[in-house]
Motif scaffolding. Structure first.
Motif, PDB file in Angstrom:
ATOM      1  N   GLY A 125       0.786  -1.228   0.000  1.00 13.77           N
ATOM      2  CA  GLY A 125       0.000   0.000   0.000  1.00 13.77           C
ATOM      3  C   GLY A 125       0.815   1.272   0.000  1.00 13.77           C
ATOM      4  N   LEU A 126       2.028   1.203  -0.515  1.00 15.52           N
ATOM      5  CA  LEU A 126       2.909   2.382  -0.506  1.00 15.52           C
ATOM      6  C   LEU A 126       3.023   3.046  -1.880  1.00 15.52           C
ATOM      7  N   GLY A 127       2.221   2.565  -2.838  1.00 10.08           N
ATOM      8  CA  GLY A 127       2.160   3.227  -4.138  1.00 10.08           C
ATOM      9  C   GLY A 127       3.454   3.220  -4.922  1.00 10.08           C
ATOM     10  N   GLY A 128       4.222   2.185  -4.827  1.00  6.77           N
ATOM     11  CA  GLY A 128       5.462   2.104  -5.594  1.00  6.77           C
ATOM     12  C   GLY A 128       6.655   2.750  -4.934  1.00  6.77           C
ATOM     13  N   ALA A 129       6.496   3.190  -3.691  1.00  6.18           N
ATOM     14  CA  ALA A 129       7.598   3.862  -3.001  1.00  6.18           C
ATOM     15  C   ALA A 129       8.788   2.927  -2.801  1.00  6.18           C
ATOM     16  N   VAL A 130       8.503   1.668  -2.529  1.00  4.89           N
ATOM     17  CA  VAL A 130       9.593   0.709  -2.326  1.00  4.89           C
ATOM     18  C   VAL A 130      10.398   0.548  -3.601  1.00  4.89           C
ATOM     19  N   ALA A 131       9.702   0.368  -4.726  1.00  5.73           N
ATOM     20  CA  ALA A 131      10.384   0.218  -6.004  1.00  5.73           C
ATOM     21  C   ALA A 131      11.225   1.449  -6.330  1.00  5.73           C
ATOM     22  N   MET A 132      10.680   2.618  -6.084  1.00  3.01           N
ATOM     23  CA  MET A 132      11.401   3.858  -6.366  1.00  3.01           C
ATOM     24  C   MET A 132      12.646   3.985  -5.488  1.00  3.01           C
ATOM     25  N   PHE A 133      12.489   3.721  -4.215  1.00  2.00           N
ATOM     26  CA  PHE A 133      13.604   3.855  -3.281  1.00  2.00           C
ATOM     27  C   PHE A 133      14.728   2.885  -3.633  1.00  2.00           C
ATOM     28  N   VAL A 134      14.375   1.628  -3.858  1.00  2.00           N
ATOM     29  CA  VAL A 134      15.394   0.615  -4.176  1.00  2.00           C
ATOM     30  C   VAL A 134      16.072   0.934  -5.504  1.00  2.00           C
ATOM     31  N   SER A 135      15.292   1.359  -6.512  1.00  2.00           N
ATOM     32  CA  SER A 135      15.862   1.670  -7.826  1.00  2.00           C
ATOM     33  C   SER A 135      16.834   2.838  -7.769  1.00  2.00           C
ATOM     34  N   LEU A 136      16.506   3.837  -6.967  1.00  2.00           N
ATOM     35  CA  LEU A 136      17.374   5.013  -6.858  1.00  2.00           C
ATOM     36  C   LEU A 136      18.745   4.664  -6.292  1.00  2.00           C
ATOM     37  N   PHE A 137      18.799   3.673  -5.427  1.00  2.00           N
ATOM     38  CA  PHE A 137      20.066   3.307  -4.798  1.00  2.00           C
ATOM     39  C   PHE A 137      20.719   2.078  -5.442  1.00  2.00           C
ATOM     40  N   SER A 138      20.128   1.584  -6.528  1.00  2.00           N
ATOM     41  CA  SER A 138      20.706   0.441  -7.233  1.00  2.00           C
ATOM     42  C   SER A 138      21.552   0.926  -8.403  1.00  2.00           C
ATOM     43  N   PRO A 139      22.798   0.459  -8.533  1.00  2.00           N
ATOM     44  CA  PRO A 139      23.640   0.875  -9.662  1.00  2.00           C
ATOM     45  C   PRO A 139      23.037   0.537 -11.017  1.00  2.00           C
ATOM     46  N   LYS A 140      22.200  -0.498 -11.057  1.00  2.00           N
ATOM     47  CA  LYS A 140      21.570  -0.907 -12.315  1.00  2.00           C
ATOM     48  C   LYS A 140      20.086  -0.564 -12.362  1.00  2.00           C
ATOM     49  N   GLY A 141      19.632   0.275 -11.448  1.00  2.00           N
ATOM     50  CA  GLY A 141      18.241   0.678 -11.448  1.00  2.00           C
ATOM     51  C   GLY A 141      17.276  -0.446 -11.139  1.00  2.00           C
ATOM     52  N   LYS A 142      17.709  -1.436 -10.382  1.00  2.00           N
ATOM     53  CA  LYS A 142      16.856  -2.587 -10.090  1.00  2.00           C
ATOM     54  C   LYS A 142      15.860  -2.272  -8.984  1.00  2.00           C
ATOM     55  N   ARG A 143      14.685  -2.891  -9.100  1.00  2.00           N
ATOM     56  CA  ARG A 143      13.744  -2.913  -7.988  1.00  2.00           C
ATOM     57  C   ARG A 143      13.862  -4.262  -7.291  1.00  2.00           C
ATOM     58  N   VAL A 144      13.061  -4.463  -6.241  1.00  2.00           N
ATOM     59  CA  VAL A 144      13.166  -5.702  -5.474  1.00  2.00           C
ATOM     60  C   VAL A 144      12.904  -6.920  -6.343  1.00  2.00           C
ATOM     61  N   GLY A 145      11.882  -6.843  -7.197  1.00  2.00           N
ATOM     62  CA  GLY A 145      11.567  -7.964  -8.082  1.00  2.00           C
ATOM     63  C   GLY A 145      12.725  -8.355  -8.971  1.00  2.00           C
ATOM     64  N   ASP A 146      13.504  -7.367  -9.426  1.00  2.00           N
ATOM     65  CA  ASP A 146      14.673  -7.656 -10.266  1.00  2.00           C
ATOM     66  C   ASP A 146      15.755  -8.366  -9.466  1.00  2.00           C
ATOM     67  N   TYR A 147      15.968  -7.934  -8.243  1.00  2.00           N
ATOM     68  CA  TYR A 147      16.975  -8.592  -7.403  1.00  2.00           C
ATOM     69  C   TYR A 147      16.590 -10.049  -7.140  1.00  2.00           C
ATOM     70  N   LEU A 148      15.314 -10.289  -6.864  1.00  2.00           N
ATOM     71  CA  LEU A 148      14.869 -11.645  -6.579  1.00  2.00           C
ATOM     72  C   LEU A 148      14.941 -12.541  -7.817  1.00  2.00           C
ATOM     73  N   ALA A 149      14.653 -11.976  -8.985  1.00  5.04           N
ATOM     74  CA  ALA A 149      14.615 -12.765 -10.217  1.00  5.04           C
ATOM     75  C   ALA A 149      15.970 -12.844 -10.915  1.00  5.04           C
ATOM     76  N   GLY A 150      16.914 -11.999 -10.519  1.00  6.98           N
ATOM     77  CA  GLY A 150      18.196 -11.962 -11.220  1.00  6.98           C
ATOM     78  C   GLY A 150      18.069 -11.341 -12.597  1.00  6.98           C
ATOM     79  N   THR A 151      17.325 -10.221 -12.672  1.00  5.64           N
ATOM     80  CA  THR A 151      17.081  -9.561 -13.955  1.00  5.64           C
ATOM     81  C   THR A 151      17.446  -8.085 -13.879  1.00  5.64           C
ATOM     82  N   VAL A 152      17.477  -7.454 -15.041  1.00  2.55           N
ATOM     83  CA  VAL A 152      17.733  -6.022 -15.136  1.00  2.55           C
ATOM     84  C   VAL A 152      16.994  -5.514 -16.364  1.00  2.55           C
ATOM     85  N   VAL A 153      16.551  -4.263 -16.338  1.00  5.77           N
ATOM     86  CA  VAL A 153      15.852  -3.662 -17.468  1.00  5.77           C
ATOM     87  C   VAL A 153      16.830  -2.796 -18.244  1.00  5.77           C
ATOM     88  N   ILE A 154      16.861  -2.994 -19.570  1.00  5.59           N
ATOM     89  CA  ILE A 154      17.813  -2.272 -20.411  1.00  5.59           C
ATOM     90  C   ILE A 154      17.088  -1.534 -21.531  1.00  5.59           C
TER      91      ILE A 154
END
Length: 249
Positions: A125-154
């Protein structure tokens, strides 16, 4: 002895580090808006087709189940079938790939979708705040789902300076026009592009050995192998130039 082109952070199965342009938060956010719009329309359609007349508790349970199904099922199905491209990502020129640069499979798409629902966007219920926060501090712009899946968006749209690298060798133009490029994987295209872009940085032995491995993989994919002892550079350049010609033609 294997040779590595160190131009980025993503390593292919051939130990080639790809200089992939990692998608940043702004472009991913726009793609996400497109996808949410599609999901909203799907939910609306599903609810309009749902029979009425159930008691309130059953109606609420059905609505929740259908919502979860769309929010998890849509990205899982679409990204699995399209090899990492939802409608929003297609519009923005983005694609989900594995950390090694390869195409994602069903399990990658499912884990990303589950991570997106339960952590990144909806369940908390945080409206994407978690994804935004994690992506901002990820060198590859990953969100939590990307870390869990071993993926990256290019980004998949090629900068002009890279496009111009694949000039058609005149002696191979007629041969290239008859190629079937429909089964050529995107990850091989990216690796070949990087090989051509870093060609002058390699020693002579590495130029041939690394290029030969890439050319052999490309040849197997398009069912037109490189002639033995032919240098891989013109072969790969011809394939990429023909692919570009068809894309713009």
């Amino acid at each position: 002895m294997s040779h590595t082109i160190r131009v980025g952070d993503l390593v292919t199965g051939e130990a080639v580090v790809l200089d992939l342009r990692v998608a940043q938060l702004a472009s991913r956010a726009v793609a996400f808006v497109f996808d949410v719009a599609v999901q909203f329309l799907l939910l609306l359609l599903v609810f309009l087709m749902t029979p009425i007349g159930f008691d309130d508790a059953l109606q609420s349970a059905l609505a929740l189940s259908l919502t979860v199904l769309v929010l998890i099922g849509y990205p899982t199905l679409v990204e699995s079938l399209s090899r990492g491209r939802s409608l929003g990502k297609l519009v923005m020129g983005l694609r989900v790939v594995r950390d090694d640069g390869g195409s994602i499979r069903f399990r990658h798409a499912l884990v990303r979708a589950l991570g997106g629902f339960f952590v990144d966007f909806w369940a908390l219920g945080l409206g994407g705040a978690v994804a935004m926060f994690v992506s901002l501090f990820s060198p590859k712009g990953k969100r939590v789902g990307d870390y869990l899946a071993g993926t990256v968006v290019i980004h998949t749209r090629v900068p002009k300076q890279e496009v111009e690298l694949a000039e058609m060798p005149p002696q191979l133009a007629e041969w290239a026009r008859g190629l079937d490029l429909s089964q050529l994987p995107e990850e091989l295209v990216l690796a070949a592009r990087q090989y051509l872009s870093r060609y002058q940085e390699l020693g002579e032995k590495a130029r041939f050995e690394l290029g030969a491995r890439l050319a052999d993989d490309v040849g197997a994919a398009i069912r037109s192998p490189r002639v033995e002892f032919t240098h891989p550079h013109p072969y790969l350049a011809a394939v990429l130039a023909e692919r570009r010609r068809r894309a713009v033609g």
